[in-house]
Scaffold this motif. Structure first.
Motif, PDB file in Angstrom:
ATOM      1  N   ASN A  59     -11.542 -25.520 -39.905  1.00  0.00           N
ATOM      2  CA  ASN A  59     -12.837 -25.134 -40.442  1.00  0.00           C
ATOM      3  C   ASN A  59     -13.193 -26.040 -41.616  1.00  0.00           C
ATOM      4  OD1 ASN A  59     -14.664 -23.584 -42.339  1.00  0.00           O
ATOM      5  ND2 ASN A  59     -14.672 -22.216 -40.586  1.00  0.00           N
ATOM      6  N   PRO A  60     -14.313 -26.781 -41.554  1.00  0.00           N
ATOM      7  CA  PRO A  60     -14.645 -27.739 -42.619  1.00  0.00           C
ATOM      8  C   PRO A  60     -14.813 -27.088 -43.994  1.00  0.00           C
ATOM      9  CG  PRO A  60     -15.989 -28.145 -40.673  1.00  0.00           C
ATOM     10  CD  PRO A  60     -15.286 -26.841 -40.444  1.00  0.00           C
ATOM     11  N   ALA A  61     -15.435 -25.912 -44.037  1.00  0.00           N
ATOM     12  CA  ALA A  61     -15.637 -25.250 -45.326  1.00  0.00           C
ATOM     13  C   ALA A  61     -14.303 -24.827 -45.945  1.00  0.00           C
ATOM     14  CB  ALA A  61     -16.547 -24.032 -45.161  1.00  0.00           C
ATOM     15  N   LEU A  62     -13.392 -24.325 -45.120  1.00  0.00           N
ATOM     16  CA  LEU A  62     -12.083 -23.922 -45.640  1.00  0.00           C
ATOM     17  C   LEU A  62     -11.246 -25.140 -46.011  1.00  0.00           C
ATOM     18  CD1 LEU A  62     -10.992 -20.900 -43.422  1.00  0.00           C
ATOM     19  CD2 LEU A  62     -11.782 -20.904 -45.780  1.00  0.00           C
ATOM     20  N   GLY A 169     -10.268  -7.097 -51.349  1.00  0.00           N
ATOM     21  CA  GLY A 169     -10.071  -8.155 -52.328  1.00  0.00           C
ATOM     22  C   GLY A 169      -9.911  -9.522 -51.691  1.00  0.00           C
ATOM     23  N   GLY A 170     -10.277 -10.545 -52.451  1.00  0.00           N
ATOM     24  CA  GLY A 170     -10.119 -11.905 -51.956  1.00  0.00           C
ATOM     25  C   GLY A 170     -11.057 -12.201 -50.801  1.00  0.00           C
ATOM     26  N   GLY A 171     -10.710 -13.208 -50.025  1.00  0.00           N
ATOM     27  CA  GLY A 171     -11.603 -13.658 -48.957  1.00  0.00           C
ATOM     28  C   GLY A 171     -11.277 -13.110 -47.589  1.00  0.00           C
ATOM     29  N   LEU A 172     -10.519 -12.014 -47.510  1.00  0.00           N
ATOM     30  CA  LEU A 172     -10.083 -11.537 -46.194  1.00  0.00           C
ATOM     31  C   LEU A 172     -11.262 -11.154 -45.306  1.00  0.00           C
ATOM     32  CD1 LEU A 172      -6.926  -9.518 -45.425  1.00  0.00           C
ATOM     33  CD2 LEU A 172      -9.024  -8.958 -44.235  1.00  0.00           C
ATOM     34  N   MET A 173     -12.162 -10.316 -45.805  1.00  0.00           N
ATOM     35  CA  MET A 173     -13.312  -9.891 -45.002  1.00  0.00           C
ATOM     36  C   MET A 173     -14.230 -11.074 -44.691  1.00  0.00           C
ATOM     37  SD  MET A 173     -13.277  -6.690 -44.172  1.00  0.00           S
ATOM     38  CE  MET A 173     -12.537  -5.122 -44.611  1.00  0.00           C
ATOM     39  N   LEU A 174     -14.492 -11.900 -45.690  1.00  0.00           N
ATOM     40  CA  LEU A 174     -15.332 -13.083 -45.484  1.00  0.00           C
ATOM     41  C   LEU A 174     -14.686 -14.011 -44.459  1.00  0.00           C
ATOM     42  CD1 LEU A 174     -17.907 -14.612 -46.571  1.00  0.00           C
ATOM     43  CD2 LEU A 174     -16.329 -15.832 -48.080  1.00  0.00           C
ATOM     44  N   GLY A 175     -13.383 -14.219 -44.595  1.00  0.00           N
ATOM     45  CA  GLY A 175     -12.673 -15.091 -43.680  1.00  0.00           C
ATOM     46  C   GLY A 175     -12.605 -14.538 -42.270  1.00  0.00           C
ATOM     47  N   PHE A 178     -16.540 -14.449 -40.854  1.00  0.00           N
ATOM     48  CA  PHE A 178     -17.422 -15.617 -40.944  1.00  0.00           C
ATOM     49  C   PHE A 178     -16.717 -16.958 -40.768  1.00  0.00           C
ATOM     50  CE2 PHE A 178     -19.628 -12.213 -43.086  1.00  0.00           C
ATOM     51  CZ  PHE A 178     -20.934 -12.376 -42.673  1.00  0.00           C
ATOM     52  N   MET A 179     -15.382 -16.980 -40.861  1.00  0.00           N
ATOM     53  CA  MET A 179     -14.681 -18.262 -40.796  1.00  0.00           C
ATOM     54  C   MET A 179     -13.663 -18.330 -39.666  1.00  0.00           C
ATOM     55  SD  MET A 179     -14.348 -19.174 -44.783  1.00  0.00           S
ATOM     56  CE  MET A 179     -15.728 -20.047 -45.459  1.00  0.00           C
ATOM     57  N   ALA A 180     -12.897 -17.287 -39.490  1.00  0.00           N
ATOM     58  CA  ALA A 180     -11.931 -17.284 -38.386  1.00  0.00           C
ATOM     59  C   ALA A 180     -12.653 -17.311 -37.041  1.00  0.00           C
ATOM     60  CB  ALA A 180     -11.021 -16.063 -38.488  1.00  0.00           C
ATOM     61  N   THR A 181     -13.895 -16.842 -37.012  1.00  0.00           N
ATOM     62  CA  THR A 181     -14.669 -16.772 -35.765  1.00  0.00           C
ATOM     63  C   THR A 181     -15.407 -18.064 -35.427  1.00  0.00           C
ATOM     64  OG1 THR A 181     -16.491 -15.796 -37.032  1.00  0.00           O
ATOM     65  CG2 THR A 181     -15.020 -14.271 -35.907  1.00  0.00           C
ATOM     66  N   GLU A 215      -3.839 -14.752 -53.181  1.00  0.00           N
ATOM     67  CA  GLU A 215      -4.826 -14.824 -52.113  1.00  0.00           C
ATOM     68  C   GLU A 215      -4.197 -15.262 -50.788  1.00  0.00           C
ATOM     69  OE1 GLU A 215      -6.964 -14.053 -50.273  1.00  0.00           O
ATOM     70  OE2 GLU A 215      -8.926 -14.585 -51.018  1.00  0.00           O
ATOM     71  N   GLY A 216      -4.531 -16.423 -50.281  1.00  0.00           N
ATOM     72  CA  GLY A 216      -3.880 -16.933 -49.087  1.00  0.00           C
ATOM     73  C   GLY A 216      -4.700 -16.987 -47.817  1.00  0.00           C
ATOM     74  N   VAL A 217      -5.924 -16.437 -47.823  1.00  0.00           N
ATOM     75  CA  VAL A 217      -6.722 -16.381 -46.601  1.00  0.00           C
ATOM     76  C   VAL A 217      -7.093 -17.777 -46.095  1.00  0.00           C
ATOM     77  CG1 VAL A 217      -8.972 -15.694 -45.651  1.00  0.00           C
ATOM     78  CG2 VAL A 217      -7.631 -14.069 -46.969  1.00  0.00           C
ATOM     79  N   SER A 218      -7.529 -18.649 -46.988  1.00  0.00           N
ATOM     80  CA  SER A 218      -7.946 -19.995 -46.587  1.00  0.00           C
ATOM     81  C   SER A 218      -6.818 -20.742 -45.887  1.00  0.00           C
ATOM     82  CB  SER A 218      -8.417 -20.801 -47.798  1.00  0.00           C
ATOM     83  OG  SER A 218      -9.522 -20.179 -48.407  1.00  0.00           O
ATOM     84  N   PHE A 219      -5.641 -20.726 -46.499  1.00  0.00           N
ATOM     85  CA  PHE A 219      -4.502 -21.430 -45.910  1.00  0.00           C
ATOM     86  C   PHE A 219      -4.053 -20.767 -44.611  1.00  0.00           C
ATOM     87  CE2 PHE A 219      -4.261 -22.627 -50.425  1.00  0.00           C
ATOM     88  CZ  PHE A 219      -4.233 -24.012 -50.294  1.00  0.00           C
ATOM     89  N   ALA A 220      -4.164 -19.431 -44.546  1.00  0.00           N
ATOM     90  CA  ALA A 220      -3.774 -18.713 -43.334  1.00  0.00           C
ATOM     91  C   ALA A 220      -4.652 -19.111 -42.145  1.00  0.00           C
ATOM     92  CB  ALA A 220      -3.861 -17.205 -43.573  1.00  0.00           C
ATOM     93  N   ILE A 221      -5.953 -19.193 -42.364  1.00  0.00           N
ATOM     94  CA  ILE A 221      -6.871 -19.545 -41.276  1.00  0.00           C
ATOM     95  C   ILE A 221      -6.681 -20.998 -40.869  1.00  0.00           C
ATOM     96  CG2 ILE A 221      -9.300 -19.784 -40.608  1.00  0.00           C
ATOM     97  CD1 ILE A 221      -9.926 -17.365 -42.369  1.00  0.00           C
ATOM     98  N   ILE A 222      -6.488 -21.901 -41.843  1.00  0.00           N
ATOM     99  CA  ILE A 222      -6.273 -23.313 -41.518  1.00  0.00           C
ATOM    100  C   ILE A 222      -4.987 -23.504 -40.713  1.00  0.00           C
ATOM    101  CG2 ILE A 222      -5.591 -25.502 -42.580  1.00  0.00           C
ATOM    102  CD1 ILE A 222      -7.804 -25.139 -44.581  1.00  0.00           C
TER     103      ILE A 222
END
Length: 236
Positions: A59-62, A169-175, A178-181, A215-222
């Motif tokens: 994901n480019p944004a992540l 908390g953090g970016g879990l819901m956003l990720g 809106f991002m994992a999908t 946190e960790g959501v960004s790295f998890a999705i990448i």
């Protein structure tokens, strides 16, 4: 695209979406040039150098957010709410302190622009689901896996106040919504999407429970993005 003699795709607004998502993943106090630098990295390095729209492997944004987080850790982790600099709710939870989950639901708390209000994120997610833009396979498997992981390994057992705070908390819901999908970097097979969501949930749980960062959501999705070719190979 002109330099690489490729079709000009600026009119599809995919770069606008990347820019908006990156903006939502940054603190409101971050300087404008940081967002611009992250956008250049996300579009040029993550997307265009791998073939352009539809060819990027993460994901480019992540990717841009992680680049900024590693390069400018201070400004990317400094949050001000009501004029006071303070830790995010996840950082407080990591330190064993209590948080107000209602504030996290509404958005009266410190965090990046797009992660603080769980209600606002859910309204946007419901809209996307009703419009048929995304389905629930990835977000549902992501969130359910994360809940199970936290029940087993967080050390708090079935403390639902703690788990609710971790979800909001953090970016879990956003990720998750809106991002994992993201069509390009997620599997195309139904079973693959479920496995992908499970991977995201496990990685997020690992980072939050056993990592130094709260946190960790960004790295998890990448990391899960990188597994997509293998997931699709075995689920076609």
């Amino acid at each position: 695209e002109k330099l690489m003699h490729k079709k000009i795709t600026i009119g599809d607004y995919s770069a606008v979406v990347t820019g908006l998502l990156l903006g939502l993943n940054m603190p409101p106090t971050a300087p404008w040039w940081m967002g611009a630098l992250g956008s250049v990295f996300g579009i040029l390095i993550v997307k265009q150098l791998f073939g352009g729209l539809g060819q990027n492997f993460m994901n480019p944004a992540l990717g841009a957010r992680c680049f900024l987080l590693i390069s400018f850790t201070g400004p990317m982790t400094r949050f001000i709410y009501d004029g006071v600099t303070g830790p995010t709710p996840l950082a407080l939870l990591k330190g064993g302190e209590a948080v107000d989950t209602m504030d996290m639901l509404i958005g009266r708390t410190a965090g990046t622009i797009g992660e603080t209000s769980a209600i606002a994120i859910l309204i946007g997610a419901i809209f996307l689901i009703l419009m048929g833009v995304i389905d629930l396979r990835i977000p549902a498997s992501y969130i359910i896996t994360f809940i199970v992981f936290m029940l087993l390994f967080s050390g708090h057992g079935a403390d639902w106040t703690y788990i609710t705070a971790q979800l909001c908390g953090g970016g879990l819901m956003l990720g998750a919504f809106f991002m994992a999908t993201d069509y390009v970097t997620s599997p195309i097979t139904p079973m693959g999407q479920i496995i992908f969501g499970i991977c995201c949930g496990i990685f997020t749980g690992l980072f939050r429970c056993f990592g130094a960062n709260a946190e960790g959501v960004s790295f998890a999705i990448i990391l899960s993005n990188i597994l997509v070719p293998m997931i699709e190979k075995y689920t076609v």
